[in-house]
Design a protein around this motif. Structure first.
Motif, PDB file in Angstrom:
ATOM      1  N   GLY A   1     -45.339   6.648 -32.877  1.00 16.66           N
ATOM      2  CA  GLY A   1     -44.300   5.644 -32.685  1.00 16.66           C
ATOM      3  C   GLY A   1     -42.909   6.221 -32.887  1.00 16.66           C
ATOM      4  N   ILE A   2     -42.771   7.098 -33.886  1.00 11.59           N
ATOM      5  CA  ILE A   2     -41.491   7.776 -34.112  1.00 11.59           C
ATOM      6  C   ILE A   2     -41.140   8.655 -32.913  1.00 11.59           C
ATOM      7  CG2 ILE A   2     -40.301   9.478 -35.538  1.00 11.59           C
ATOM      8  CD1 ILE A   2     -40.592   6.859 -36.959  1.00 11.59           C
TER       9      ILE A   2
ATOM     10  N   HIS B 167     -39.940   3.166 -40.803  1.00 10.91           N
ATOM     11  CA  HIS B 167     -41.169   2.698 -40.161  1.00 10.91           C
ATOM     12  C   HIS B 167     -42.288   2.408 -41.160  1.00 10.91           C
ATOM     13  CE1 HIS B 167     -40.121   2.423 -36.070  1.00 10.91           C
ATOM     14  NE2 HIS B 167     -41.315   2.665 -35.593  1.00 10.91           N
ATOM     15  N   GLY B 168     -42.041   2.722 -42.412  1.00 11.65           N
ATOM     16  CA  GLY B 168     -42.972   2.282 -43.449  1.00 11.65           C
ATOM     17  C   GLY B 168     -43.025   0.760 -43.513  1.00 11.65           C
TER      18      GLY B 168
ATOM     19  N   GLY C 218     -40.139   8.729 -44.419  1.00 11.86           N
ATOM     20  CA  GLY C 218     -39.694  10.100 -44.209  1.00 11.86           C
ATOM     21  C   GLY C 218     -40.838  11.014 -43.807  1.00 11.86           C
ATOM     22  N   GLU C 219     -42.023  10.761 -44.352  1.00  7.67           N
ATOM     23  CA  GLU C 219     -43.194  11.552 -43.987  1.00  7.67           C
ATOM     24  C   GLU C 219     -43.515  11.409 -42.503  1.00  7.67           C
ATOM     25  OE1 GLU C 219     -46.421  10.438 -46.484  1.00  7.67           O
ATOM     26  OE2 GLU C 219     -45.663  11.489 -48.255  1.00  7.67           O
ATOM     27  N   PHE C 220     -43.354  10.210 -41.981  1.00  9.91           N
ATOM     28  CA  PHE C 220     -43.633   9.996 -40.554  1.00  9.91           C
ATOM     29  C   PHE C 220     -42.679  10.819 -39.689  1.00  9.91           C
ATOM     30  CE2 PHE C 220     -45.123   5.506 -41.867  1.00  9.91           C
ATOM     31  CZ  PHE C 220     -46.350   6.002 -42.231  1.00  9.91           C
ATOM     32  N   VAL C 221     -41.405  10.859 -40.083  1.00 10.19           N
ATOM     33  CA  VAL C 221     -40.426  11.657 -39.343  1.00 10.19           C
ATOM     34  C   VAL C 221     -40.766  13.143 -39.477  1.00 10.19           C
ATOM     35  CG1 VAL C 221     -37.985  12.254 -39.122  1.00 10.19           C
ATOM     36  CG2 VAL C 221     -38.646   9.903 -39.673  1.00 10.19           C
TER      37      VAL C 221
END
Length: 317
Positions: free
Chosen positions: A41-42, A55-56, A241-244
């Motif tokens: 999604g990112i 997005h969390g 931030g982990e998703f990014v």
């Protein structure tokens, strides 16, 4: 193209058989796939030159929706809870998107972060409803009407997650090749030119934002089921931030990138936590710096034979 297809099929085959030989890896791989969905999604937003640090919000909203429904015995079936959780995050993304797509660059990213942190605070403060920092337990639901033990349930959830990831990746790949996906890239290169063509950049970005929220929600719904517990940490800025991080690590050149990044992230974090428990965050930071400087196209760029070089942005010479 053929090389990328062969690699994708090999990756799917490896993921499909690995839990059969290493049952301990089932939950880890499921978590990685769920994070890969959020990172996918990112990636969609990054194609438009926008990045969300919040997005969390959708990840956790879906997880808590599943937790509440499972606890209330309203939908005590995994195959019902997953799409319901995803739909809940999609509805939230439809509402939040009305505001955030008006902004660009750092304002877009920070507004997402602010809304996510407000939700995080509510999860912690509304203890009688959410369980506060302790979170909520998610009772193990049935799977296709059958009662499974823990190991069987985890294995079934993994294979369903793998199938859903394949479907999501194919859908996103198709979307990025569609006129809407090409218009999304135009927002990054020349938004004004897109307006001259009679296409609304705000509507294009809104559609991408909605898709992005749905993907994050799908991952959050599955996380709630496989972990059996949800906490406000799912909405914390570190998770976003982990998703990014995962999206950058894997690369945005192809839909396999976020999943490659998620798998590598879990491997690095796991080994770093064992062999460098006091400095594992630094290990992740060094890994990100290495990717940025020496392989800016991410792991996918290396696998695709691009030597780690990012694709030239259309319209730039």
């Amino acid at each position: 193209m053929a090389r990328q297809l062969v690699f994708g099929l090999a990756l799917i085959a490896a993921l499909a058989v690995f839990p059969l030989f290493s049952p301990w890896s089932t939950v880890i791989l499921t978590v990685a796939l769920c994070e890969g969905l959020a990172a996918l999604g990112i990636m969609v937003l990054l194609r438009a030159g926008q990045v969300s640090f919040g997005h969390g919000l959708f990840f956790s909203f879906s997880a808590y929706a599943v937790a509440f429904l499972a606890a209330a015995k309203v939908g005590h079936e995994a195959l019902i809870l997953i799409p319901v959780g995803m739909a809940a995050s999609g509805l939230l993304a439809a509402i939040v998107g009305l505001f955030v797509v008006r902004y660009r660059a750092i304002f877009f990213g920070m507004l997402n972060l602010a809304i996510s942190m407000v939700f995080f605070s509510l999860l912690e403060k509304l203890f009688p409803i959410t369980g506060g920092a302790d979170g909520k337990r998610v009772p193990r639901p049935t799977f296709a009407g059958l009662e499974f033990g823990r190991e069987q349930f985890e294995l079934a959830t993994f294979y369903v997650t793998l199938v859903l990831c394949i479907v999501a990746a194919l859908f996103v790949a198709r979307y990025l090749l569609s006129p809407g996906g090409k218009a999304l890239e135009a927002i990054k290169s020349n938004e004004t030119r897109l307006e001259y063509l009679g296409v609304s950049p705000r509507k294009v970005l809104y559609g991408a934002y909605l898709l992005s929220g749905l993907l994050a929600g799908l991952g959050g719904a599955i996380i709630a089921l496989v972990s059996g517990h949800v906490t406000p940490e799912l909405a914390y800025w570190v998770r976003s931030g982990e998703f990014v991080f995962i999206a950058i690590l894997g690369g945005i050149g192809g839909v396999a990138g976020p999943f490659l990044g998620a798998l590598m992230f879990q491997i690095i974090r796991g080994y770093a936590a064992v062999y460098a428990p006091e400095t594992w965050h630094a290990v992740l930071g060094v890994m990100l710096l290495v990717i940025i400087f020496f392989a800016p196209a991410g792991l996918y760029g290396i696998v695709a034979g691009k030597g780690g070089r990012p694709q030239r942005e259309e319209g730039r010479r």
